[in-house]
Design a protein around this motif. Structure first.
Motif, mmCIF file in Angstrom:
data_model
loop_
_atom_site.group_PDB
_atom_site.id
_atom_site.type_symbol
_atom_site.label_atom_id
_atom_site.label_comp_id
_atom_site.label_asym_id
_atom_site.label_seq_id
_atom_site.Cartn_x
_atom_site.Cartn_y
_atom_site.Cartn_z
ATOM 1 N N UNK A 28 0.822 -1.212 0.000
ATOM 2 C CA UNK A 28 0.000 0.000 0.000
ATOM 3 C C UNK A 28 0.859 1.267 0.000
ATOM 4 N N UNK A 29 2.143 1.126 0.329
ATOM 5 C CA UNK A 29 3.061 2.262 0.403
ATOM 6 C C UNK A 29 4.171 2.144 -0.641
ATOM 7 N N UNK A 34 11.970 2.527 -1.686
ATOM 8 C CA UNK A 34 13.061 2.290 -2.627
ATOM 9 C C UNK A 34 13.980 1.208 -2.072
ATOM 10 N N UNK A 35 14.539 0.423 -2.983
ATOM 11 C CA UNK A 35 15.617 -0.497 -2.628
ATOM 12 C C UNK A 35 16.895 0.329 -2.660
ATOM 13 N N UNK A 65 9.521 8.991 1.733
ATOM 14 C CA UNK A 65 8.620 10.032 2.231
ATOM 15 C C UNK A 65 8.824 10.244 3.732
ATOM 16 N N UNK A 66 8.869 9.144 4.476
ATOM 17 C CA UNK A 66 9.056 9.214 5.926
ATOM 18 C C UNK A 66 10.526 9.318 6.325
ATOM 19 N N UNK A 67 11.427 9.145 5.354
ATOM 20 C CA UNK A 67 12.871 9.166 5.582
ATOM 21 C C UNK A 67 13.292 8.194 6.673
ATOM 22 N N UNK A 68 12.894 6.924 6.471
ATOM 23 C CA UNK A 68 13.273 5.919 7.457
ATOM 24 C C UNK A 68 13.450 4.553 6.799
#
Length: 178
Positions: A28-29, A34-35, A65-68
């Motif tokens: 869903x995200x 990204x790999x 997007x969440x930078x995690x």
């Protein structure tokens, strides 16, 4: 192929891993995931040294997007030359070594992500015709000490997790730290 005919080149290995896709819980995200095959652009992560080269890979699923980081995995193939350095009388063994399998995000643990990628790496191990998957499960590894370990497995659970993947076609040999 390079000098070791059974070793897959880095670009081919990247393609294979990307084709593994994402587990259902992350679909869903998927537009934000990204790999990552290098440390470049990765924030909020205590893990480093992501890389890919012939026979060696440490990658991360990263939510841009969440930078995690969401998940990391590291594995490598023992080269034919290293495998041949076994003591005289010992059979030459060519394992694929699973060094690291880690779901970073507490909320994503126990949702099938590690199982999804274990199945993928086992299929990969069969495809490159290694003798077995070698794992040294350690629930108390330094990597995990930085983590609060919410929903994390203890040592016994970790060993049981890996045991369920062992088959005659692709044995999983554990060398647990006791």
């Amino acid at each position: 192929m390079d000098g070791n005919s059974s070793t897959i080149r880095a670009e081919e290995l990247k393609r294979i891993i990307r084709n593994w896709g994402l587990p259902i819980v992350l679909l869903s995200n998927k537009e934000n995931i990204e790999f990552k095959f290098s440390d470049e652009g990765i924030k909020n992560n205590t893990e480093t040294n992501y890389r890919i080269d012939a026979g060696t890979c440490k990658f991360c699923l990263y939510d841009v997007k969440e930078e995690k980081p969401l998940f990391s995995m590291e594995f490598y193939q023992i080269s034919d030359r290293i495998a041949a350095l076994r003591p005289v009388g010992k059979p030459i063994e060519k394992p694929l070594v699973l060094e690291f399998l880690y779901v970073h995000d507490d909320s994503l643990r126990k949702k099938g992500i590690a199982t999804f990628y274990m199945k993928k790496v086992l299929r990969y191990a069969k495809s490159i015709k290694v003798d077995y998957l070698k794992i040294k499960p350690n629930a108390n590894a330094d990597n995990f000490k930085k983590d609060k370990k919410t929903n994390a497995l203890n040592q016994e659970e970790l060993e049981q997790f890996y045991s369920k993947f062992c088959t005659p076609e692709m044995p999983v040999k554990q060398n647990p730290l006791k």
